[in-house]
Motif scaffolding. Structure first.
Motif, mmCIF file in Angstrom:
data_model
loop_
_atom_site.group_PDB
_atom_site.id
_atom_site.type_symbol
_atom_site.label_atom_id
_atom_site.label_comp_id
_atom_site.label_asym_id
_atom_site.label_seq_id
_atom_site.Cartn_x
_atom_site.Cartn_y
_atom_site.Cartn_z
ATOM 1 N N VAL A 13 0.949 -0.920 -0.209
ATOM 2 C CA VAL A 13 -0.274 -0.613 -0.207
ATOM 3 C C VAL A 13 1.041 1.073 -0.765
ATOM 4 N N TYR A 14 0.237 2.298 -0.617
ATOM 5 C CA TYR A 14 1.030 3.539 -0.496
ATOM 6 C C TYR A 14 -0.083 4.818 0.014
ATOM 7 N N ILE A 15 0.787 6.189 0.313
ATOM 8 C CA ILE A 15 0.072 7.323 0.642
ATOM 9 C C ILE A 15 -1.488 7.516 -0.282
ATOM 10 N N ASN A 16 -2.395 7.368 0.718
ATOM 11 C CA ASN A 16 -3.751 7.953 -0.241
ATOM 12 C C ASN A 16 -3.753 6.844 -1.298
ATOM 13 N N TYR A 17 -3.514 5.916 -1.239
ATOM 14 C CA TYR A 17 -3.713 4.517 -2.030
ATOM 15 C C TYR A 17 -4.492 3.594 -1.151
ATOM 16 N N PHE A 18 -5.853 2.928 -2.326
ATOM 17 C CA PHE A 18 -6.562 1.979 -1.585
ATOM 18 C C PHE A 18 -6.122 0.676 -2.243
ATOM 19 N N ARG A 19 -5.437 -0.607 -1.909
ATOM 20 C CA ARG A 19 -5.174 -1.346 -1.576
ATOM 21 C C ARG A 19 -6.074 -2.579 -1.904
ATOM 22 N N LYS A 20 -6.931 -3.055 -3.132
ATOM 23 C CA LYS A 20 -8.001 -4.388 -1.984
ATOM 24 C C LYS A 20 -7.270 -5.286 -2.770
ATOM 25 N N PHE A 21 -7.180 -6.604 -1.566
ATOM 26 C CA PHE A 21 -6.397 -7.493 -2.486
ATOM 27 C C PHE A 21 -7.623 -8.524 -2.579
ATOM 28 N N ASP A 22 -6.776 -9.538 -3.857
ATOM 29 C CA ASP A 22 -7.848 -10.369 -4.693
ATOM 30 C C ASP A 22 -7.822 -11.670 -3.937
ATOM 31 N N LYS A 23 -7.120 -11.977 -3.027
ATOM 32 C CA LYS A 23 -6.588 -13.548 -2.957
ATOM 33 C C LYS A 23 -6.652 -13.882 -1.113
ATOM 34 N N LEU A 24 -7.127 -14.871 -0.265
ATOM 35 C CA LEU A 24 -6.004 -14.950 0.841
ATOM 36 C C LEU A 24 -4.845 -15.160 1.438
ATOM 37 N N LYS A 25 -3.907 -14.800 1.526
ATOM 38 C CA LYS A 25 -3.050 -14.634 2.460
ATOM 39 C C LYS A 25 -2.085 -15.563 2.556
ATOM 40 N N THR A 26 -0.486 -16.015 1.608
ATOM 41 C CA THR A 26 0.140 -17.266 2.563
ATOM 42 C C THR A 26 1.755 -17.114 3.552
ATOM 43 N N ALA A 27 1.851 -17.636 3.561
ATOM 44 C CA ALA A 27 2.968 -17.658 4.380
ATOM 45 C C ALA A 27 4.492 -16.604 3.287
ATOM 46 N N ALA A 28 3.934 -17.143 2.344
ATOM 47 C CA ALA A 28 5.058 -16.204 1.214
ATOM 48 C C ALA A 28 5.052 -14.692 1.177
ATOM 49 N N ASP A 29 3.439 -14.163 1.805
ATOM 50 C CA ASP A 29 3.209 -12.672 1.172
ATOM 51 C C ASP A 29 4.143 -11.985 2.335
ATOM 52 N N ASN A 81 -5.019 -15.176 7.871
ATOM 53 C CA ASN A 81 -5.444 -15.865 6.315
ATOM 54 C C ASN A 81 -6.773 -15.480 6.048
ATOM 55 N N VAL A 82 -7.981 -16.316 6.848
ATOM 56 C CA VAL A 82 -8.868 -16.180 6.567
ATOM 57 C C VAL A 82 -10.005 -14.697 6.112
ATOM 58 N N THR A 83 -9.126 -13.843 5.852
ATOM 59 C CA THR A 83 -10.309 -13.399 5.421
ATOM 60 C C THR A 83 -9.696 -12.249 3.857
ATOM 61 N N ILE A 84 -10.109 -12.047 3.436
ATOM 62 C CA ILE A 84 -9.486 -10.743 2.191
ATOM 63 C C ILE A 84 -9.392 -9.373 2.298
ATOM 64 N N ASP A 85 -8.408 -9.158 2.018
ATOM 65 C CA ASP A 85 -8.045 -7.318 3.064
ATOM 66 C C ASP A 85 -8.297 -6.666 2.141
ATOM 67 N N ALA A 86 -8.362 -5.087 2.044
ATOM 68 C CA ALA A 86 -7.544 -4.153 1.757
ATOM 69 C C ALA A 86 -7.162 -2.825 2.462
ATOM 70 N N TYR A 87 -6.166 -2.456 1.653
ATOM 71 C CA TYR A 87 -5.620 -1.609 2.773
ATOM 72 C C TYR A 87 -5.025 0.353 2.037
ATOM 73 N N CYS A 88 -5.506 1.097 3.130
ATOM 74 C CA CYS A 88 -5.237 2.608 2.654
ATOM 75 C C CYS A 88 -4.269 3.272 3.491
ATOM 76 N N ASN A 89 -3.489 3.765 3.290
ATOM 77 C CA ASN A 89 -2.674 4.460 4.546
ATOM 78 C C ASN A 89 -2.762 5.836 3.711
ATOM 79 N N GLY A 90 -4.015 6.834 4.809
ATOM 80 C CA GLY A 90 -4.143 8.195 4.099
ATOM 81 C C GLY A 90 -3.719 8.883 5.219
ATOM 82 N N ASP A 91 -3.002 9.702 4.543
ATOM 83 C CA ASP A 91 -2.715 11.388 4.325
ATOM 84 C C ASP A 91 -4.139 12.177 4.779
#
Length: 158
Positions: free
Chosen positions: A69-85, A93-103
């Motif tokens: 994620v970057y500042i003021n950018y909304f990132r929605k992931f499309d799959k579950l996370k694994t240990a490789a992420d 690793n049981v929910t699909i997440d989205a992140y935003c780092n807002g300034d």
């Protein structure tokens, strides 16, 4: 590794400060000792106060480097996370997440929750630089859409 060393250093400073205070609480301090004790106390308090900001900058820079994620950018992931992420903080690793780092120092952000076709659980956690959740949007609301205006604490505008 670096964060762990800082944590250990802060805890050590606190422990040393409490033992020093216990030793000097029964004796009268000279003016120079009192100044040194005050400087030490202010240093420990500054380290404790500043730690979340250091963590915030550290986590954000590594999150950007890994493509999370970057500042003021909304990132929605499309799959579950694994240990490789390697997105620094992956809560589970049981929910699909989205992140935003807002300034919010420049302008407010608007979050749009679209109409959901089926009733389902969702939550948007709004946090601050101390890693505290200050507001939750969502929950088990089903088809309840909405626009949410997120401002900083000093916002003064329409």
């Amino acid at each position: 590794m670096k964060l762990n060393l800082i944590t250990v250093a802060i805890l050590l400073l606190i422990a040393l400060g409490s033992s020093a205070s216990a030793q000097t609480s029964t004796q009268k301090l000279t003016p120079d000792q009192a100044k040194e004790e005050q400087a030490y106390t202010i240093g420990v308090q500054a380290a404790i106060w500043g730690r979340p900001f250091y963590d915030y900058v550290f986590t954000n820079s590594h999150g950007a480097e890994s493509g999370a994620v970057y500042i003021n950018y909304f990132r929605k992931f499309d799959k579950l996370k694994t240990a490789a992420d390697r997105y620094v903080v992956t809560p589970n690793n049981v929910t699909i997440d989205a992140y935003c780092n807002g300034d919010l120092s420049i302008e407010p952000l608007v979050v749009k929750i679209p109409k959901l076709e089926t009733k389902r659980w969702y939550i948007i956690q709004v946090g601050n630089m101390y890693d505290e959740v200050v507001r939750n949007l969502g929950g088990y609301k089903g088809e309840e859409p909405g626009l949410f205006f997120i401002t900083g604490p000093d916002y003064n505008g329409p």
